[in-house]
Design a protein around this motif. Structure first.
Motif, short mmCIF file in Angstrom:
data_model
loop_
_atom_site.label_atom_id
_atom_site.label_comp_id
_atom_site.label_asym_id
_atom_site.label_seq_id
_atom_site.Cartn_x
_atom_site.Cartn_y
_atom_site.Cartn_z
N GLY A 168 0.81 -1.21 0.00
CA GLY A 168 0.00 0.00 0.00
C GLY A 168 0.84 1.26 0.00
N PRO A 169 0.20 2.42 -0.05
CA PRO A 169 0.92 3.70 -0.05
C PRO A 169 1.81 3.91 1.17
CG PRO A 169 -1.36 4.02 -0.72
CD PRO A 169 -1.25 2.61 -0.22
N ASP A 170 1.51 3.21 2.27
CA ASP A 170 2.31 3.35 3.48
C ASP A 170 3.52 2.42 3.49
OD1 ASP A 170 1.03 0.94 3.77
OD2 ASP A 170 0.14 1.37 5.73
N GLY A 171 3.68 1.63 2.42
CA GLY A 171 4.81 0.71 2.34
C GLY A 171 4.57 -0.63 2.99
N GLU A 172 3.41 -0.80 3.63
CA GLU A 172 3.09 -2.06 4.29
C GLU A 172 2.36 -2.99 3.33
OE1 GLU A 172 4.11 -2.82 7.32
OE2 GLU A 172 5.02 -0.85 7.60
N CYS A 173 2.46 -4.29 3.59
CA CYS A 173 1.76 -5.27 2.76
C CYS A 173 0.25 -5.09 2.93
CB CYS A 173 2.17 -6.69 3.13
SG CYS A 173 1.38 -7.97 2.13
N ALA A 174 -0.45 -4.94 1.80
CA ALA A 174 -1.89 -4.72 1.82
C ALA A 174 -2.67 -5.96 1.40
CB ALA A 174 -2.26 -3.55 0.91
N GLY A 175 -1.98 -6.95 0.86
CA GLY A 175 -2.64 -8.15 0.38
C GLY A 175 -1.78 -8.85 -0.65
N MET A 176 -2.40 -9.69 -1.46
CA MET A 176 -1.64 -10.35 -2.52
C MET A 176 -2.57 -10.72 -3.67
SD MET A 176 -2.18 -13.85 -3.02
CE MET A 176 -0.56 -14.29 -3.63
N LEU A 177 -1.96 -10.90 -4.83
CA LEU A 177 -2.68 -11.30 -6.04
C LEU A 177 -2.17 -12.67 -6.46
CD1 LEU A 177 -4.64 -10.60 -8.36
CD2 LEU A 177 -2.70 -9.57 -9.54
N ASP A 178 -3.11 -13.56 -6.78
CA ASP A 178 -2.77 -14.95 -7.09
C ASP A 178 -3.46 -15.38 -8.38
OD1 ASP A 178 -2.07 -17.91 -5.94
OD2 ASP A 178 -4.09 -17.89 -6.78
N LEU A 179 -2.75 -16.15 -9.19
CA LEU A 179 -3.32 -16.81 -10.36
C LEU A 179 -3.18 -18.30 -10.14
CD1 LEU A 179 -1.85 -14.64 -13.27
CD2 LEU A 179 -4.08 -14.42 -12.17
N THR A 180 -4.29 -19.01 -10.06
CA THR A 180 -4.28 -20.43 -9.74
C THR A 180 -4.94 -21.24 -10.85
OG1 THR A 180 -4.22 -20.21 -7.33
CG2 THR A 180 -5.26 -22.19 -8.19
N GLY A 181 -4.36 -22.40 -11.13
CA GLY A 181 -4.94 -23.35 -12.06
C GLY A 181 -5.10 -24.70 -11.38
N VAL A 182 -6.10 -25.46 -11.80
CA VAL A 182 -6.35 -26.79 -11.25
C VAL A 182 -6.14 -27.81 -12.36
CG1 VAL A 182 -8.02 -28.31 -10.14
CG2 VAL A 182 -8.00 -25.87 -9.60
N ASP A 183 -5.23 -28.76 -12.11
CA ASP A 183 -4.85 -29.74 -13.14
C ASP A 183 -4.47 -29.02 -14.43
OD1 ASP A 183 -5.30 -31.88 -11.45
OD2 ASP A 183 -7.38 -32.13 -12.08
N ALA A 184 -3.77 -27.92 -14.29
CA ALA A 184 -3.44 -27.07 -15.44
C ALA A 184 -1.99 -27.27 -15.86
CB ALA A 184 -3.69 -25.60 -15.09
N VAL A 185 -1.72 -26.90 -17.10
CA VAL A 185 -0.36 -26.93 -17.62
C VAL A 185 0.48 -25.91 -16.85
CG1 VAL A 185 1.08 -26.49 -19.65
CG2 VAL A 185 -1.14 -27.62 -19.91
#
Length: 393
Positions: free
Chosen positions: A189-206
């Protein structure tokens, strides 16, 4: 409570049982050695990164066992609404990025997950097949996907290690999670602290390790959106003189009317060393920092330039840092970005294949034509780079 039953090792790692030497086999050997103390870890170093082993060890220290059943707590009906309300700013900043991601990765068996800093899912996007229990369990708003809850995943690792990661099948701690492949990047975030995360997930995927690059770029876009929503009087877009201003690669610094820093994105914190360790709070905070401590020019000059921009005379400035280095800066008064943003409609999303090719081409350009260096940065082979770009070795 909902749960995922552990997989039988023979079905999860057929290559291991057959004595194969492919990637899944090497991961399987590492699991046997590290998680069960069976066999040697020799030969697995190129496959198993150190942060994965650290995560496995943390899970073991909590008394977890890979073969145990994975329990997902049932959510109360009001949980999704409360979760969205508690994370409204993050969700609003990320939603346009998630929508583009969902379209870009369509038909790939991958989907996007946004969590808060505690690993709780706050939004999802993409082609989510609710009929698949493995998909449904991890895409419910309010479900806890932290390392403490579901073991080693891209979500837990990105939030714990504060770095982008790629995780494939057996690199997850629990056997029940070995159908997943995922890329993750933390959000600051703007304060330099971790605000969350972004994930891309596949199931039985290449396996698609290049998605790590895509998730990093998308995380940067979300971080910049969080910055633009930060209260400010003047926004400084910064970059080195060899780069163009106006891209997601810009450093962003928000200033109040008196020149105090109210926020900075991670890129700005890398460009301007004096920002390291600052919280970006108001001038009433002892952790605040004034613009005059960052740039070796009177801060009033930046506001004057911003006023000229508001009149239609947009021009980047060359600004000196106290270190002697110089940056290009584009000062924008509050409201300028809204006018700029309404002028250009968003481009239609590209198919994933085109996105991947563009990312590979960009990595090669950033590596100044060094294909091996670009391949290492993307986590793919040099042959894959040549094949995707249609170049001769």
């Amino acid at each position: 409570m909902a749960s995922l039953a552990p997989l039988d090792p023979a079905s999860a790692y057929p290559a291991v049982i057959a004595g194969g030497r492919d990637r899944l086999a090497q991961i399987g050997h590492a699991r046997q050695a590290i998680l069960y103390g069976v066999g040697q870890v020799a030969g697995t170093a190129p496959v198993l990164e150190s942060w994965i082993e650290r995560s496995w060890q943390r899970c073991l220290a909590r008394g977890k066992k890979p073969e145990q059943e994975l329990i997902f707590e049932m959510l109360a009906p009001q949980t999704p609404r409360r979760t969205e309300e508690a994370n409204h700013g993050l969700v609003q900043a990320a939603r346009p990025v998630l929508e583009k991601l969902g379209q870009a990765i369509a038909n790939t068996r991958y989907f996007a997950i946004l969590t808060n800093a505690h690993g709780v899912v706050v939004d999802v996007n993409g082609q989510i097949d609710r009929r698949d229990r493995r998909v449904d369990l991890i895409t419910r708003i309010g479900v806890d996907l932290s390392e403490q809850s579901v073991g080693t995943t891209a979500i837990g690792a990105a939030l714990t290690e504060l770095r982008s990661v790629w995780l494939h099948r057996g690199e997850h701690f629990f056997n029940a999670n070995t159908a997943y492949s995922c890329a993750g990047a933390p959000l600051f975030g703007p304060d330099g602290e971790c605000a969350g995360m972004l994930d891309l997930t596949g199931v039985d995927a290449v396996e698609r390790p290049e998605l790590k690059h895509l998730v990093e770029q998308s995380a940067r876009s979300i971080e910049n959106a969080l910055m633009l929503n930060q209260p400010h009087r003047l926004l400084l877009r910064l970059n080195w003189s060899s780069r163009c201003l106006g891209e997601d690669t810009d450093g962003l610094i928000c200033l109040d009317a008196d020149g105090w820093v109210t926020g900075a994105n991670p890129v700005a914190r890398l460009m301007v060393a004096a920002l390291t360790g600052t919280s970006g709070k108001t001038s009433k905070s002892p952790a605040a920092i004034h613009c005059s401590e960052l740039l070796a020019i009177p801060f009033e000059m930046l506001f004057d330039a911003g006023r000229r921009d508001a009149l239609g005379y947009q021009q980047a400035l060359e600004v000196p840092l106290w270190s002697g280095l110089r940056l290009h800066a584009l000062p924008l008064l509050e409201g300028s970005l809204q006018r700029m943003g309404g002028a250009t409609p968003p481009a239609p999303p590209l198919p994933l294949k085109d996105v991947e090719t563009a990312l590979i081409r960009k990595a090669v350009t950033e590596a100044r034509g060094n294909v091996m260096q670009a391949a290492r940065a993307l986590g793919i082979s040099r042959a894959t780079v040549y094949r995707r770009l249609g170049r001769q070795k």
